[in-house]
Motif scaffolding. Structure first.
Motif, PDB file in Angstrom:
ATOM      1  N   GLY A  20       0.787  -1.333   0.068  1.00 23.90           N
ATOM      2  CA  GLY A  20       0.080   0.126  -0.066  1.00 23.90           C
ATOM      3  C   GLY A  20       0.917   1.214  -0.023  1.00 23.90           C
ATOM      4  O   GLY A  20       0.453   2.289  -0.722  1.00 23.90           O
ATOM      5  N   VAL A  21       1.715   1.365   0.729  1.00 26.36           N
ATOM      6  CA  VAL A  21       2.777   2.409   0.765  1.00 26.36           C
ATOM      7  C   VAL A  21       3.467   2.517  -0.467  1.00 26.36           C
ATOM      8  O   VAL A  21       3.502   3.655  -0.909  1.00 26.36           O
ATOM      9  CB  VAL A  21       4.015   2.110   2.206  1.00 26.36           C
ATOM     10  CG1 VAL A  21       4.831   3.276   1.810  1.00 26.36           C
ATOM     11  CG2 VAL A  21       3.147   2.540   3.209  1.00 26.36           C
ATOM     12  N   ILE A  61       4.873   5.573  -5.401  1.00 25.87           N
ATOM     13  CA  ILE A  61       5.385   5.162  -6.844  1.00 25.87           C
ATOM     14  C   ILE A  61       4.201   5.823  -7.649  1.00 25.87           C
ATOM     15  O   ILE A  61       4.771   6.755  -8.714  1.00 25.87           O
ATOM     16  CB  ILE A  61       5.563   3.768  -7.111  1.00 25.87           C
ATOM     17  CG1 ILE A  61       6.557   3.038  -6.270  1.00 25.87           C
ATOM     18  CG2 ILE A  61       5.803   3.525  -8.716  1.00 25.87           C
ATOM     19  CD1 ILE A  61       8.011   3.703  -6.533  1.00 25.87           C
ATOM     20  N   TRP A  62       2.885   5.775  -7.717  1.00 20.54           N
ATOM     21  CA  TRP A  62       1.809   6.092  -8.807  1.00 20.54           C
ATOM     22  C   TRP A  62       1.687   7.462  -8.867  1.00 20.54           C
ATOM     23  O   TRP A  62       2.013   8.170  -9.996  1.00 20.54           O
ATOM     24  CB  TRP A  62       0.485   5.523  -8.441  1.00 20.54           C
ATOM     25  CG  TRP A  62       0.631   4.131  -9.081  1.00 20.54           C
ATOM     26  CD1 TRP A  62       0.755   2.760  -8.209  1.00 20.54           C
ATOM     27  CD2 TRP A  62       0.876   3.587 -10.162  1.00 20.54           C
ATOM     28  NE1 TRP A  62       0.884   1.751  -8.819  1.00 20.54           N
ATOM     29  CE2 TRP A  62       0.938   1.998 -10.277  1.00 20.54           C
ATOM     30  CE3 TRP A  62       0.790   3.910 -11.381  1.00 20.54           C
ATOM     31  CZ2 TRP A  62       1.051   1.195 -11.442  1.00 20.54           C
ATOM     32  CZ3 TRP A  62       0.759   3.223 -12.504  1.00 20.54           C
ATOM     33  CH2 TRP A  62       0.921   1.660 -12.488  1.00 20.54           C
ATOM     34  N   PRO A  63       2.003   8.306  -7.819  1.00 19.32           N
ATOM     35  CA  PRO A  63       2.152   9.869  -7.969  1.00 19.32           C
ATOM     36  C   PRO A  63       3.240  10.315  -8.627  1.00 19.32           C
ATOM     37  O   PRO A  63       3.090  11.163  -9.505  1.00 19.32           O
ATOM     38  CB  PRO A  63       1.836  10.325  -6.701  1.00 19.32           C
ATOM     39  CG  PRO A  63       1.067   9.323  -5.799  1.00 19.32           C
ATOM     40  CD  PRO A  63       1.725   8.091  -6.423  1.00 19.32           C
ATOM     41  N   VAL A 107      -6.623   4.859  -9.874  1.00 17.32           N
ATOM     42  CA  VAL A 107      -7.263   3.193  -9.415  1.00 17.32           C
ATOM     43  C   VAL A 107      -6.050   2.715  -8.549  1.00 17.32           C
ATOM     44  O   VAL A 107      -6.504   2.148  -7.683  1.00 17.32           O
ATOM     45  CB  VAL A 107      -7.565   2.675 -10.780  1.00 17.32           C
ATOM     46  CG1 VAL A 107      -7.721   1.037 -10.437  1.00 17.32           C
ATOM     47  CG2 VAL A 107      -8.870   2.933 -11.323  1.00 17.32           C
ATOM     48  N   ASN A 108      -5.033   2.960  -9.064  1.00 16.30           N
ATOM     49  CA  ASN A 108      -3.890   2.250  -8.351  1.00 16.30           C
ATOM     50  C   ASN A 108      -3.528   2.748  -6.970  1.00 16.30           C
ATOM     51  O   ASN A 108      -3.377   2.301  -6.052  1.00 16.30           O
ATOM     52  CB  ASN A 108      -2.600   2.298  -9.145  1.00 16.30           C
ATOM     53  CG  ASN A 108      -2.626   0.774  -9.957  1.00 16.30           C
ATOM     54  OD1 ASN A 108      -2.672  -0.333  -9.522  1.00 16.30           O
ATOM     55  ND2 ASN A 108      -2.882   1.216 -11.320  1.00 16.30           N
ATOM     56  N   VAL A 109      -3.698   4.073  -6.832  1.00 11.33           N
ATOM     57  CA  VAL A 109      -3.603   4.828  -5.625  1.00 11.33           C
ATOM     58  C   VAL A 109      -4.682   4.503  -4.568  1.00 11.33           C
ATOM     59  O   VAL A 109      -4.589   4.103  -3.457  1.00 11.33           O
ATOM     60  CB  VAL A 109      -3.378   6.291  -5.441  1.00 11.33           C
ATOM     61  CG1 VAL A 109      -3.551   7.020  -4.344  1.00 11.33           C
ATOM     62  CG2 VAL A 109      -1.968   6.653  -6.217  1.00 11.33           C
ATOM     63  N   LEU A 120      -4.219   2.605  -1.188  1.00 16.16           N
ATOM     64  CA  LEU A 120      -4.898   3.131   0.282  1.00 16.16           C
ATOM     65  C   LEU A 120      -5.470   1.990   0.979  1.00 16.16           C
ATOM     66  O   LEU A 120      -5.681   1.890   2.191  1.00 16.16           O
ATOM     67  CB  LEU A 120      -5.683   4.295  -0.108  1.00 16.16           C
ATOM     68  CG  LEU A 120      -4.911   5.605  -0.336  1.00 16.16           C
ATOM     69  CD1 LEU A 120      -5.813   6.637  -0.909  1.00 16.16           C
ATOM     70  CD2 LEU A 120      -4.131   5.892   0.764  1.00 16.16           C
ATOM     71  N   ALA A 121      -6.469   1.230   0.080  1.00 22.92           N
ATOM     72  CA  ALA A 121      -7.083   0.063   0.661  1.00 22.92           C
ATOM     73  C   ALA A 121      -6.275  -1.024   1.324  1.00 22.92           C
ATOM     74  O   ALA A 121      -6.418  -1.425   2.352  1.00 22.92           O
ATOM     75  CB  ALA A 121      -8.164  -0.788  -0.465  1.00 22.92           C
TER      76      ALA A 121
END
Length: 83
Positions: free
Chosen positions: A13-14, A19-21, A52-54, A58-59
């Motif tokens: 999750g971290v 990475i995605w942002p 979607v990936n962020v 978070l989930a």
């Protein structure tokens, strides 16, 4: 859920939330992302991918934290917990 699985979910999750942002920042700088100041399909598709990936990250982060907290509460109360 085991303690190891909880930590794994937390770390994944971290990872996703870091990475995605950064990936989106790089996409925004790409010249294919803009046409006359307007976002292109290239940009919008990647924006959806990042959002979607962020959200998934978070989930997973929340699930991992809940698992770790449950293990900590169980160990404080002396309960036997798997993992």
């Amino acid at each position: 859920m085991t303690f190891r699985v909880s930590w794994f979910l937390l770390l994944v999750g971290v990872w996703n939330c870091v990475i995605w942002p950064n990936f989106m920042y790089n996409i925004a700088k790409d010249p294919r992302s803009w046409s006359g100041g307007e976002p292109t399909g290239f940009f919008l598709v990647h924006l959806v991918l990042v959002v979607v990936n962020v959200a998934i990250g978070l989930a997973l982060l929340v699930l991992g934290l809940r698992g770790i907290r449950a293990k900590a509460r169980a160990s404080e109360s002396g309960e036997q917990v798997r993992g």
